[in-house]
Design a protein around this motif. Structure first.
Motif, PDB file in Angstrom:
ATOM      1  N   PHE A  31      67.705  25.104  66.785  1.00 50.48           N
ATOM      2  CA  PHE A  31      67.895  24.136  65.685  1.00 50.48           C
ATOM      3  C   PHE A  31      66.779  23.733  64.842  1.00 50.48           C
ATOM      4  N   GLY A  32      66.805  23.220  63.714  1.00 49.48           N
ATOM      5  CA  GLY A  32      65.740  22.625  62.876  1.00 49.48           C
ATOM      6  C   GLY A  32      65.416  21.311  63.200  1.00 49.48           C
ATOM      7  N   GLU A  33      65.087  20.801  64.278  1.00 48.27           N
ATOM      8  CA  GLU A  33      64.655  19.566  64.565  1.00 48.27           C
ATOM      9  C   GLU A  33      63.823  19.183  65.554  1.00 48.27           C
ATOM     10  N   SER A  90      73.966  10.964  51.841  1.00 48.40           N
ATOM     11  CA  SER A  90      74.274  11.080  53.332  1.00 48.40           C
ATOM     12  C   SER A  90      73.657  12.395  53.827  1.00 48.40           C
ATOM     13  N   GLY A  91      72.213  12.427  53.832  1.00 48.77           N
ATOM     14  CA  GLY A  91      71.740  13.577  54.280  1.00 48.77           C
ATOM     15  C   GLY A  91      71.231  14.610  53.345  1.00 48.77           C
ATOM     16  N   GLY A  92      70.375  15.315  53.417  1.00 46.53           N
ATOM     17  CA  GLY A  92      69.838  16.322  52.680  1.00 46.53           C
ATOM     18  C   GLY A  92      70.883  17.257  52.515  1.00 46.53           C
ATOM     19  N   VAL A  93      71.728  17.693  53.356  1.00 45.84           N
ATOM     20  CA  VAL A  93      72.903  18.732  52.990  1.00 45.84           C
ATOM     21  C   VAL A  93      73.617  18.213  51.991  1.00 45.84           C
ATOM     22  N   ASN A  94      73.967  16.997  52.149  1.00 44.23           N
ATOM     23  CA  ASN A  94      74.834  16.183  51.310  1.00 44.23           C
ATOM     24  C   ASN A  94      74.235  16.298  49.526  1.00 44.23           C
ATOM     25  N   VAL A 163      66.288  27.226  45.245  1.00 39.27           N
ATOM     26  CA  VAL A 163      64.824  27.629  45.792  1.00 39.27           C
ATOM     27  C   VAL A 163      64.509  26.854  46.672  1.00 39.27           C
ATOM     28  N   ASN A 164      64.375  27.245  47.963  1.00 42.50           N
ATOM     29  CA  ASN A 164      63.750  26.184  48.834  1.00 42.50           C
ATOM     30  C   ASN A 164      62.300  26.628  49.367  1.00 42.50           C
ATOM     31  N   ALA A 165      61.606  25.880  49.047  1.00 44.47           N
ATOM     32  CA  ALA A 165      60.035  25.868  49.345  1.00 44.47           C
ATOM     33  C   ALA A 165      59.299  24.700  49.630  1.00 44.47           C
ATOM     34  N   ALA A 195      65.744  22.762  43.583  1.00 39.97           N
ATOM     35  CA  ALA A 195      64.589  22.672  44.302  1.00 39.97           C
ATOM     36  C   ALA A 195      64.901  21.870  45.818  1.00 39.97           C
ATOM     37  N   ASP A 196      65.045  22.734  46.782  1.00 36.86           N
ATOM     38  CA  ASP A 196      64.832  22.074  48.246  1.00 36.86           C
ATOM     39  C   ASP A 196      63.673  22.114  48.588  1.00 36.86           C
ATOM     40  N   GLU A 197      63.287  20.629  48.652  1.00 39.55           N
ATOM     41  CA  GLU A 197      61.794  20.301  48.878  1.00 39.55           C
ATOM     42  C   GLU A 197      62.009  19.718  50.289  1.00 39.55           C
ATOM     43  N   VAL A 198      62.919  19.677  51.192  1.00 34.93           N
ATOM     44  CA  VAL A 198      62.684  18.797  52.229  1.00 34.93           C
ATOM     45  C   VAL A 198      61.714  18.935  53.255  1.00 34.93           C
ATOM     46  N   TYR A 199      61.021  20.160  53.087  1.00 35.50           N
ATOM     47  CA  TYR A 199      59.796  20.304  53.816  1.00 35.50           C
ATOM     48  C   TYR A 199      58.476  20.157  53.315  1.00 35.50           C
ATOM     49  N   GLU A 200      58.271  19.442  52.181  1.00 34.22           N
ATOM     50  CA  GLU A 200      57.218  19.303  51.352  1.00 34.22           C
ATOM     51  C   GLU A 200      56.020  18.628  52.109  1.00 34.22           C
ATOM     52  N   HIS A 229      66.060  16.145  49.013  1.00 33.47           N
ATOM     53  CA  HIS A 229      65.170  15.507  49.844  1.00 33.47           C
ATOM     54  C   HIS A 229      65.977  15.077  51.097  1.00 33.47           C
ATOM     55  N   SER A 230      65.093  14.780  52.191  1.00 33.08           N
ATOM     56  CA  SER A 230      65.676  14.245  53.360  1.00 33.08           C
ATOM     57  C   SER A 230      64.919  13.685  54.173  1.00 33.08           C
ATOM     58  N   PHE A 231      65.305  12.525  54.773  1.00 30.99           N
ATOM     59  CA  PHE A 231      64.559  11.755  55.832  1.00 30.99           C
ATOM     60  C   PHE A 231      64.487  12.351  57.246  1.00 30.99           C
ATOM     61  N   SER A 232      65.236  13.668  57.419  1.00 24.55           N
ATOM     62  CA  SER A 232      65.216  14.151  58.771  1.00 24.55           C
ATOM     63  C   SER A 232      64.075  14.641  59.237  1.00 24.55           C
ATOM     64  N   LYS A 233      63.201  15.420  58.374  1.00 27.29           N
ATOM     65  CA  LYS A 233      62.152  16.001  58.794  1.00 27.29           C
ATOM     66  C   LYS A 233      60.688  15.296  58.888  1.00 27.29           C
ATOM     67  N   SER A 234      60.698  14.577  57.926  1.00 30.67           N
ATOM     68  CA  SER A 234      59.365  13.846  57.915  1.00 30.67           C
ATOM     69  C   SER A 234      59.395  12.335  58.720  1.00 30.67           C
ATOM     70  N   ARG A 241      71.500  11.022  59.164  1.00 27.81           N
ATOM     71  CA  ARG A 241      72.314  11.604  57.753  1.00 27.81           C
ATOM     72  C   ARG A 241      71.650  10.849  56.588  1.00 27.81           C
ATOM     73  N   LEU A 242      70.560  11.078  56.256  1.00 30.48           N
ATOM     74  CA  LEU A 242      70.133  10.262  55.001  1.00 30.48           C
ATOM     75  C   LEU A 242      69.264  11.305  54.288  1.00 30.48           C
ATOM     76  N   GLY A 243      69.319  11.457  52.927  1.00 32.08           N
ATOM     77  CA  GLY A 243      68.470  11.856  52.165  1.00 32.08           C
ATOM     78  C   GLY A 243      68.414  11.463  50.758  1.00 32.08           C
TER      79      GLY A 243
HETATM   80  C1  LIG Z   1      65.885  23.978  53.845  1.00 35.68           C
HETATM   81  C2  LIG Z   1      66.814  22.792  54.414  1.00 35.68           C
HETATM   82  N1  LIG Z   1      67.450  22.073  53.600  1.00 35.68           N
HETATM   83  C3  LIG Z   1      68.016  20.874  53.880  1.00 35.68           C
HETATM   84  C4  LIG Z   1      68.111  20.732  55.272  1.00 35.68           C
HETATM   85  C5  LIG Z   1      69.011  19.250  55.468  1.00 35.68           C
HETATM   86  O1  LIG Z   1      68.846  18.626  56.268  1.00 35.68           O
HETATM   87  P1  LIG Z   1      69.486  17.155  56.520  1.00 35.68           P
HETATM   88  O2  LIG Z   1      70.792  17.296  56.063  1.00 35.68           O
HETATM   89  O3  LIG Z   1      69.436  16.840  57.994  1.00 35.68           O
HETATM   90  O4  LIG Z   1      68.851  15.982  55.575  1.00 35.68           O
HETATM   91  C6  LIG Z   1      67.691  21.451  55.876  1.00 35.68           C
HETATM   92  C7  LIG Z   1      68.046  21.082  57.519  1.00 35.68           C
HETATM   93  O5  LIG Z   1      67.844  21.904  58.429  1.00 35.68           O
HETATM   94  C8  LIG Z   1      67.010  22.466  55.590  1.00 35.68           C
HETATM   95  O6  LIG Z   1      66.371  23.323  56.705  1.00 35.68           O
END
Ligand SMILES: Cc1ncc(COP(=O)(O)O)c(C=O)c1O
Length: 385
Positions: A31-33, A90-94, A163-165, A195-200, A229-234, A241-243
């Motif tokens: 998993f990505g965590e 409620s999360g980046g995915v939301n 695009v996710n970068a 633009a999915d920049e959750v890993y910026e 964006h997301s609070f998950s990774k950084s 579940r916050l973004g």
């Molecule tokens: C590319 C990308 N975007 C968004 C997310 C969403 O993260 P979260 O819903 O935990 O904020 C993830 C989680 O792995 C991800 O890899």
């Protein structure tokens, strides 16, 4: 039931993880965590909020204090971003799903750069869109963008580009020049960019702001751009579940309505914790990034030394994405690695058909020795095969 939902693929990552359920001897990197818990002072802020009895609904767009903090945070990194462009989700995915609901009608054409985290390609399909994948090209273990091919795929009929970068799973990152070219092209075709920049912030190259290049650096507030964006990774907050979203100011009111009909709001106590996370980001994020760089720099050379492995170190993100020569079926390989070697990896074809034969290894490990032990297990398993 809608066909679009019935046709959604189940998660191949879950499929592998389920094969290892209840096995404490498996080293899980699927998993990505990170396996590191959220910092104490962030958890304390949530506990304090609950103690005060903040157990009620909040504003659809998020607590005004948190929207202001997020705007300040984004402005520090990317130049002026006003708080009327921010929605807490409620999360980046939301955040991503809301953006897709806002922009995509059934039958619309959506272009996505792949391989990518499967949720990003599932969301437009849920809306009934037609999805066109533009694949990055693998070469010697690195994935690169054929910019012209992407631009050719985006026409006046393309409603949305996703695009996710930095990219999950490949670690590929957009360059500034590529961003400018994509933005100029999408302005001409009238295409929205998601633009999915959750890993910026998880970026290991030199840069002025400690971030990967962001579309926010180059776009105007009124451009057809939504950034997720997301609070998950950084901030080590996956389970909270916050973004958040950054969008053109003219969209924000309607986004509030859409949030009402999805989740109504994010919970107050998690948002209180997020306020503190934002205010004290310098105590959290740089340490996480430095540690992840150590993890990457430990894992990548060890893996590269394993015979048959094709891999380049990622510029950003938290993944080593590699090909293992002689194995063509990622899912079968990942399941065998769980059962026979005690290593849990994500199969590459979970992210795109063209990544069949690849594996994703999340290197966000608190204890670097786990990564070393994982490679030892992989090499031992490969030995007699
Ligand atoms: C590319 C990308 N975007 C968004 C997310 C969403 O993260 P979260 O819903 O935990 O904020 C993830 C989680 O792995 C991800 O890899």
């Amino acid at each position: 039931m809608r066909k679009a939902i019935q046709n959604l693929e189940e998660s191949k990552i879950r499929d592998v993880a389920n094969a290892g359920l209840g096995r404490s001897d498996v080293l899980a990197f699927w998993f990505g965590e990170s396996d590191e818990v959220t910092p104490d002072f962030i958890r304390e802020a949530a506990i304090e909020s609950l103690r005060k009895g903040e157990t009620f609904y909040a504003h659809n767009l998020g607590l005004p204090e948190l929207r202001e903090e997020v705007a300040r945070y984004a402005s520090r990194l990317h130049g002026d971003v006003a708080d009327d462009r921010i929605a807490i989700t409620s999360g980046g995915v939301n955040a991503l799903m809301l953006a897709v609901q806002m922009l995509v009608d059934a039958g619309d054409e959506v272009v996505a750069v792949t391989p990518v985290w499967p949720n990003l390609t599932a969301q437009p399909l849920i809306m009934g869109a037609r999805l066109q994948r533009v694949s990055l090209t693998p070469s010697n273990g690195a994935w690169t963008l054929d910019l012209q091919r992407l631009l050719d795929a985006i026409t006046p009929f393309t409603k949305l580009l996703i695009v996710n970068a930095p990219n999950n799973p490949t670690g590929w990152t957009l360059s500034r020049a590529e961003q400018l070219a994509i933005l100029a092209h999408c302005r001409k075709t009238g295409t929205w960019i998601l633009a999915d920049e959750v890993y910026e912030r998880l970026y290991y190259e030199k840069s002025e702001n400690g971030c990967a290049p962001s579309f926010l650096d180059v776009a105007a507030p009124d451009d057809r751009l939504v950034v997720a964006h997301s609070f998950s990774k950084s901030f080590l907050m996956t389970g909270w579940r916050l973004g958040w979203l950054v969008m053109p100011p003219a969209m924000t009111h309607n986004m509030g309505k859409l949030i009402e009909f999805n989740t109504s709001c994010a919970s107050v106590f998690t948002q209180r914790a997020a306020v503190v996370a934002m205010q004290r980001t310098d105590e959290v994020t740089p340490r996480i990034v430095a540690h992840l760089k150590t993890c990457r720099d430990t894992l990548v050379p060890l893996l590269q030394a394993v015979p048959g492995v094709e891999l380049q170190g990622a510029k950003g993100g938290m993944y080593a994405f590699f090909k293992l020569g002689g194995f063509d079926d990622s899912l079968a390989l990942a399941k065998r690695l769980v059962a026979e070697a005690g290593i849990g990896l994500a199969p590459g074809n979970a992210f795109a058909p063209e990544a069949q034969g690849w594996l994703r290894w999340c290197f966000a490990s608190k204890d670097v020795a786990r990564l070393e032990e994982g490679v030892r297990r992989l090499a031992n398993w490969l030995g007699p095969h």
